[in-house]
Design a protein around this motif. Structure first.
Motif, PDB file in Angstrom:
ATOM      1  N   ALA A  99     -12.674  21.560  -4.036  1.00  0.00           N
ATOM      2  CA  ALA A  99     -12.486  21.338  -2.594  1.00  0.00           C
ATOM      3  C   ALA A  99     -11.414  20.281  -2.347  1.00  0.00           C
ATOM      4  CB  ALA A  99     -13.808  20.915  -1.951  1.00  0.00           C
ATOM      5  N   ARG A 100     -11.427  19.217  -3.158  1.00  0.00           N
ATOM      6  CA  ARG A 100     -10.411  18.160  -2.997  1.00  0.00           C
ATOM      7  C   ARG A 100      -9.010  18.698  -3.303  1.00  0.00           C
ATOM      8  NH1 ARG A 100     -14.457  14.880  -5.360  1.00  0.00           N
ATOM      9  NH2 ARG A 100     -13.438  15.001  -7.400  1.00  0.00           N
ATOM     10  N   VAL A 102      -7.932  21.777  -3.022  1.00  0.00           N
ATOM     11  CA  VAL A 102      -7.512  22.676  -1.942  1.00  0.00           C
ATOM     12  C   VAL A 102      -7.111  21.873  -0.713  1.00  0.00           C
ATOM     13  CG1 VAL A 102      -8.298  24.469  -0.337  1.00  0.00           C
ATOM     14  CG2 VAL A 102      -8.831  24.659  -2.775  1.00  0.00           C
ATOM     15  N   GLN A 103      -7.939  20.907  -0.337  1.00  0.00           N
ATOM     16  CA  GLN A 103      -7.634  20.119   0.857  1.00  0.00           C
ATOM     17  C   GLN A 103      -6.349  19.304   0.688  1.00  0.00           C
ATOM     18  OE1 GLN A 103     -11.428  18.204   1.093  1.00  0.00           O
ATOM     19  NE2 GLN A 103     -12.268  19.738   2.490  1.00  0.00           N
ATOM     20  N   GLY A 105      -3.899  20.368  -1.112  1.00  0.00           N
ATOM     21  CA  GLY A 105      -2.808  21.315  -1.335  1.00  0.00           C
ATOM     22  C   GLY A 105      -2.191  21.180  -2.716  1.00  0.00           C
ATOM     23  N   GLU A 122      -1.162  29.068  -4.042  1.00  0.00           N
ATOM     24  CA  GLU A 122      -0.710  28.831  -2.664  1.00  0.00           C
ATOM     25  C   GLU A 122      -1.582  29.585  -1.667  1.00  0.00           C
ATOM     26  OE1 GLU A 122       3.360  30.034  -3.052  1.00  0.00           O
ATOM     27  OE2 GLU A 122       4.028  28.041  -3.737  1.00  0.00           O
ATOM     28  N   VAL A 125      -4.902  27.757  -1.254  1.00  0.00           N
ATOM     29  CA  VAL A 125      -4.781  26.576  -0.382  1.00  0.00           C
ATOM     30  C   VAL A 125      -4.761  27.004   1.091  1.00  0.00           C
ATOM     31  CG1 VAL A 125      -3.235  24.710   0.330  1.00  0.00           C
ATOM     32  CG2 VAL A 125      -3.685  25.102  -2.100  1.00  0.00           C
ATOM     33  N   VAL A 126      -3.959  28.011   1.405  1.00  0.00           N
ATOM     34  CA  VAL A 126      -3.826  28.454   2.795  1.00  0.00           C
ATOM     35  C   VAL A 126      -5.122  29.079   3.306  1.00  0.00           C
ATOM     36  CG1 VAL A 126      -2.668  30.125   4.304  1.00  0.00           C
ATOM     37  CG2 VAL A 126      -1.336  28.770   2.677  1.00  0.00           C
ATOM     38  N   GLU A 127      -5.733  29.970   2.495  1.00  0.00           N
ATOM     39  CA  GLU A 127      -6.881  30.742   2.969  1.00  0.00           C
ATOM     40  C   GLU A 127      -8.217  30.010   2.865  1.00  0.00           C
ATOM     41  OE1 GLU A 127      -6.940  34.839   1.614  1.00  0.00           O
ATOM     42  OE2 GLU A 127      -4.761  34.825   1.397  1.00  0.00           O
ATOM     43  N   ARG A 129      -8.606  26.426   2.762  1.00  0.00           N
ATOM     44  CA  ARG A 129      -8.620  25.022   3.194  1.00  0.00           C
ATOM     45  C   ARG A 129      -9.732  24.744   4.201  1.00  0.00           C
ATOM     46  NH1 ARG A 129      -2.942  22.756   4.045  1.00  0.00           N
ATOM     47  NH2 ARG A 129      -3.154  21.866   1.976  1.00  0.00           N
ATOM     48  N   ASP A 130      -9.975  25.670   5.122  1.00  0.00           N
ATOM     49  CA  ASP A 130     -11.003  25.462   6.143  1.00  0.00           C
ATOM     50  C   ASP A 130     -12.404  25.876   5.689  1.00  0.00           C
ATOM     51  OD1 ASP A 130      -9.049  24.567   7.876  1.00  0.00           O
ATOM     52  OD2 ASP A 130      -8.672  26.562   8.706  1.00  0.00           O
ATOM     53  N   ASP A 133     -15.158  22.832   3.050  1.00  0.00           N
ATOM     54  CA  ASP A 133     -15.937  21.680   3.503  1.00  0.00           C
ATOM     55  C   ASP A 133     -17.406  21.893   3.154  1.00  0.00           C
ATOM     56  OD1 ASP A 133     -13.704  20.542   4.595  1.00  0.00           O
ATOM     57  OD2 ASP A 133     -14.037  21.401   6.585  1.00  0.00           O
TER      58      ASP A 133
END
Length: 199
Positions: A99-100, A102-103, A105, A122, A125-127, A129-130, A133
């Protein structure tokens, strides 16, 4: 849909587990993060499961933590990632570390996981990131394939690392660098992966 199993752990050959539930043996694949925390053979265990059906096969995956199962499912929503790579991710880094990454990047760190190239990292990271959590801590590890005959711990570790996607020559170097007499296969895998991923 099979969402959860409670039964007796009959066999453990990473990444495969055999769980006996009411006289029926369920074969499951699990990430090393789950395998590290399993009780001994003959003990009762509760596994959260993910049941996947394809055109020509069906598979059952087992997890001790909901965070692992959630990440496994979310990863497969990313284009180009299937169950094998999702297991490799879960086996390669803890859910909170992932998670870290990805957040933050951190594409470079993500590409150190076998099966993940720059473009896939990539996309992750884009898909995702949200979606990352709330993932909780789990242990790092690696996934492998059962062998027909029992292997020594270094042999088991070698098979498991190759199943994860490392090349045979690379695996030999990784294992030789960290193996210590008396280490279990899981310990060798954990140390080799930490060294390879710079952890």
């Amino acid at each position: 849909m099979i969402g959860r199993l409670r039964g007796t752990l009959v066999s453990k050959q990473p990444p495969w587990l055999l769980l006996e539930v009411g006289g029926v043996g369920y074969e499951l694949e699990a990430p090393m993060s789950t395998i590290y925390d399993l009780p001994g053979l003959g003990q009762e265990v509760v596994l959260l499961t993910h049941y996947a059906v394809k055109e020509d096969s069906a598979a059952l995956y087992g997890f001790l933590q909901e965070s692992e199962r959630a990440l496994f499912r979310n990863l497969q929503k990313v284009s180009g990632i299937g169950a094998k790579i999702a297991l490799a991710v879960l086996s390669g880094v803890s859910t909170d570390h992932f998670a870290r990454l990805v957040q933050a990047g951190d594409v470079v760190a993500l590409t150190k996981i076998p099966g993940i190239g720059k473009k896939t990292a990539e996309r992750i990271v884009v898909e995702l990131r949200d979606r990352v959590d709330g993932l909780t801590v789990s242990l790092p590890g690696v996934s492998g394939q059962p062998a027909g005959a029992p292997l020594d711990p270094a042999g088991e570790a070698t098979v498991a690392l190759q199943q994860l996607g490392y090349k045979p020559a690379e695996v030999t170097r990784m294992v030789q660098k960290v193996v210590v007499e008396g280490d279990s296969a899981e310990t060798i895998i954990r140390k080799a992966l930490r060294a390879a991923l710079g952890g």
